[in-house]
Design a protein around this motif. Structure first.
Motif, PDB file in Angstrom:
ATOM      1  N   VAL A  92     -13.140  21.557  39.972  1.00  0.00           N
ATOM      2  CA  VAL A  92     -13.868  20.365  39.528  1.00  0.00           C
ATOM      3  C   VAL A  92     -12.934  19.423  38.777  1.00  0.00           C
ATOM      4  O   VAL A  92     -12.892  18.218  39.051  1.00  0.00           O
ATOM      5  CB  VAL A  92     -15.087  20.745  38.648  1.00  0.00           C
ATOM      6  N   TYR A  93     -12.183  19.970  37.852  1.00  0.00           N
ATOM      7  CA  TYR A  93     -11.269  19.136  37.073  1.00  0.00           C
ATOM      8  C   TYR A  93     -10.242  18.458  37.989  1.00  0.00           C
ATOM      9  O   TYR A  93     -10.017  17.241  37.888  1.00  0.00           O
ATOM     10  CB  TYR A  93     -10.562  19.976  36.005  1.00  0.00           C
ATOM     11  N   ALA A  94      -9.637  19.230  38.876  1.00  0.00           N
ATOM     12  CA  ALA A  94      -8.621  18.676  39.777  1.00  0.00           C
ATOM     13  C   ALA A  94      -9.218  17.617  40.703  1.00  0.00           C
ATOM     14  O   ALA A  94      -8.605  16.560  40.923  1.00  0.00           O
ATOM     15  CB  ALA A  94      -7.979  19.800  40.595  1.00  0.00           C
ATOM     16  N   LEU A  95     -10.391  17.906  41.239  1.00  0.00           N
ATOM     17  CA  LEU A  95     -11.009  16.952  42.162  1.00  0.00           C
ATOM     18  C   LEU A  95     -11.400  15.648  41.463  1.00  0.00           C
ATOM     19  O   LEU A  95     -11.236  14.567  42.026  1.00  0.00           O
ATOM     20  CB  LEU A  95     -12.228  17.583  42.834  1.00  0.00           C
ATOM     21  N   VAL A  96     -11.910  15.746  40.236  1.00  0.00           N
ATOM     22  CA  VAL A  96     -12.333  14.542  39.511  1.00  0.00           C
ATOM     23  C   VAL A  96     -11.135  13.800  38.941  1.00  0.00           C
ATOM     24  O   VAL A  96     -10.963  12.594  39.154  1.00  0.00           O
ATOM     25  CB  VAL A  96     -13.340  14.892  38.390  1.00  0.00           C
ATOM     26  N   GLU A  97     -10.292  14.524  38.199  1.00  0.00           N
ATOM     27  CA  GLU A  97      -9.210  13.863  37.457  1.00  0.00           C
ATOM     28  C   GLU A  97      -7.999  13.510  38.330  1.00  0.00           C
ATOM     29  O   GLU A  97      -7.374  12.484  38.120  1.00  0.00           O
ATOM     30  CB  GLU A  97      -8.761  14.745  36.290  1.00  0.00           C
ATOM     31  N   TRP A  98      -7.647  14.369  39.258  1.00  0.00           N
ATOM     32  CA  TRP A  98      -6.430  14.140  40.045  1.00  0.00           C
ATOM     33  C   TRP A  98      -6.701  13.527  41.421  1.00  0.00           C
ATOM     34  O   TRP A  98      -5.931  12.707  41.892  1.00  0.00           O
ATOM     35  CB  TRP A  98      -5.649  15.435  40.227  1.00  0.00           C
ATOM     36  N   ALA A  99      -7.812  13.951  42.044  1.00  0.00           N
ATOM     37  CA  ALA A  99      -8.098  13.443  43.390  1.00  0.00           C
ATOM     38  C   ALA A  99      -9.054  12.256  43.364  1.00  0.00           C
ATOM     39  O   ALA A  99      -9.285  11.633  44.395  1.00  0.00           O
ATOM     40  CB  ALA A  99      -8.676  14.561  44.258  1.00  0.00           C
ATOM     41  N   GLY A 100      -9.647  11.972  42.192  1.00  0.00           N
ATOM     42  CA  GLY A 100     -10.537  10.821  42.077  1.00  0.00           C
ATOM     43  C   GLY A 100     -11.884  10.998  42.749  1.00  0.00           C
ATOM     44  O   GLY A 100     -12.572  10.017  43.024  1.00  0.00           O
ATOM     45  N   MET A 101     -12.290  12.243  42.987  1.00  0.00           N
ATOM     46  CA  MET A 101     -13.576  12.488  43.625  1.00  0.00           C
ATOM     47  C   MET A 101     -14.713  12.169  42.650  1.00  0.00           C
ATOM     48  O   MET A 101     -14.566  12.316  41.443  1.00  0.00           O
ATOM     49  CB  MET A 101     -13.680  13.948  44.086  1.00  0.00           C
ATOM     50  N   ASN A 102     -15.824  11.749  43.187  1.00  0.00           N
ATOM     51  CA  ASN A 102     -17.015  11.461  42.393  1.00  0.00           C
ATOM     52  C   ASN A 102     -17.425  12.717  41.639  1.00  0.00           C
ATOM     53  O   ASN A 102     -17.515  13.795  42.219  1.00  0.00           O
ATOM     54  CB  ASN A 102     -18.133  11.002  43.333  1.00  0.00           C
ATOM     55  N   ASP A 103     -17.701  12.574  40.333  1.00  0.00           N
ATOM     56  CA  ASP A 103     -18.021  13.750  39.517  1.00  0.00           C
ATOM     57  C   ASP A 103     -19.393  14.349  39.810  1.00  0.00           C
ATOM     58  O   ASP A 103     -19.742  15.401  39.288  1.00  0.00           O
ATOM     59  CB  ASP A 103     -17.856  13.465  38.028  1.00  0.00           C
ATOM     60  N   LYS A 104     -20.180  13.705  40.655  1.00  0.00           N
ATOM     61  CA  LYS A 104     -21.451  14.284  41.083  1.00  0.00           C
ATOM     62  C   LYS A 104     -21.289  15.133  42.341  1.00  0.00           C
ATOM     63  O   LYS A 104     -22.117  15.979  42.635  1.00  0.00           O
ATOM     64  CB  LYS A 104     -22.477  13.188  41.303  1.00  0.00           C
ATOM     65  N   ILE A 105     -20.213  14.945  43.075  1.00  0.00           N
ATOM     66  CA  ILE A 105     -19.951  15.686  44.312  1.00  0.00           C
ATOM     67  C   ILE A 105     -18.945  16.811  44.097  1.00  0.00           C
ATOM     68  O   ILE A 105     -19.009  17.856  44.747  1.00  0.00           O
ATOM     69  CB  ILE A 105     -19.411  14.723  45.405  1.00  0.00           C
ATOM     70  N   ALA A 106     -18.023  16.640  43.180  1.00  0.00           N
ATOM     71  CA  ALA A 106     -16.937  17.608  42.959  1.00  0.00           C
ATOM     72  C   ALA A 106     -17.422  19.042  42.735  1.00  0.00           C
ATOM     73  O   ALA A 106     -16.804  19.975  43.279  1.00  0.00           O
ATOM     74  CB  ALA A 106     -16.055  17.154  41.800  1.00  0.00           C
TER      75      ALA A 106
END
Length: 135
Positions: A92-106
């Motif tokens: 979750v952290y990597a997807l949100v913070e590093w990959a810029g994924m939406n924090d509702k989908i991560a």
């Protein structure tokens, strides 16, 4: 007993685990979405994880593994989810913070990577150890 006969109960167990996983994921995600407006995404993620883990324990003991819940199993069950939590939290952290994924989908994307680990560990904790059949 045929090979197919020995695999059938385990296959059914895996199917039940997948069904419980689907219910647990929906429960987790519902909690996450409900909590997210009131707290930062990672706090909402953590609280939703704990709440859904309690439900997962009872669904897995009664439905997946068809065993009786005990206090010992209940206290050990979070250990089975520790790996899940670490894998999904880092995800979750990597997807949100590093990959810029939406924090509702991560959280959904990160949960997929942890499924095999969760099955193996929960099965080990919640089912009795097989008897030693070696001579």
């Amino acid at each position: 007993m045929s090979l197919a006969g020995t695999r059938s109960p385990q296959l059914l167990q895996i199917v039940r685990f997948a069904l419980v996983g689907g219910v647990n994921t929906a429960t987790f995600y519902g909690f996450y979405l409900a909590l997210h407006p009131w707290m930062p995404y990672f706090a909402a993620y953590t609280l939703a994880f704990v709440l859904s883990m309690i439900g997962s324990f009872f669904l897995n003991t009664y439905f997946t593994y068809r065993t009786r819940p005990t206090w010992r199993k209940f206290l050990l069950f979070p250990l089975t989810n520790l790996t899940n939590y670490v894998v999904t939290s880092v995800g979750v952290y990597a997807l949100v913070e590093w990959a810029g994924m939406n924090d509702k989908i991560a959280p959904l994307a990160a949960a997929a990577a942890a499924i095999p680990f969760t099955y193996l560990l929960s099965r080990r904790i919640l089912t009795p150890a097989p008897a030693d059949v070696s001579a």
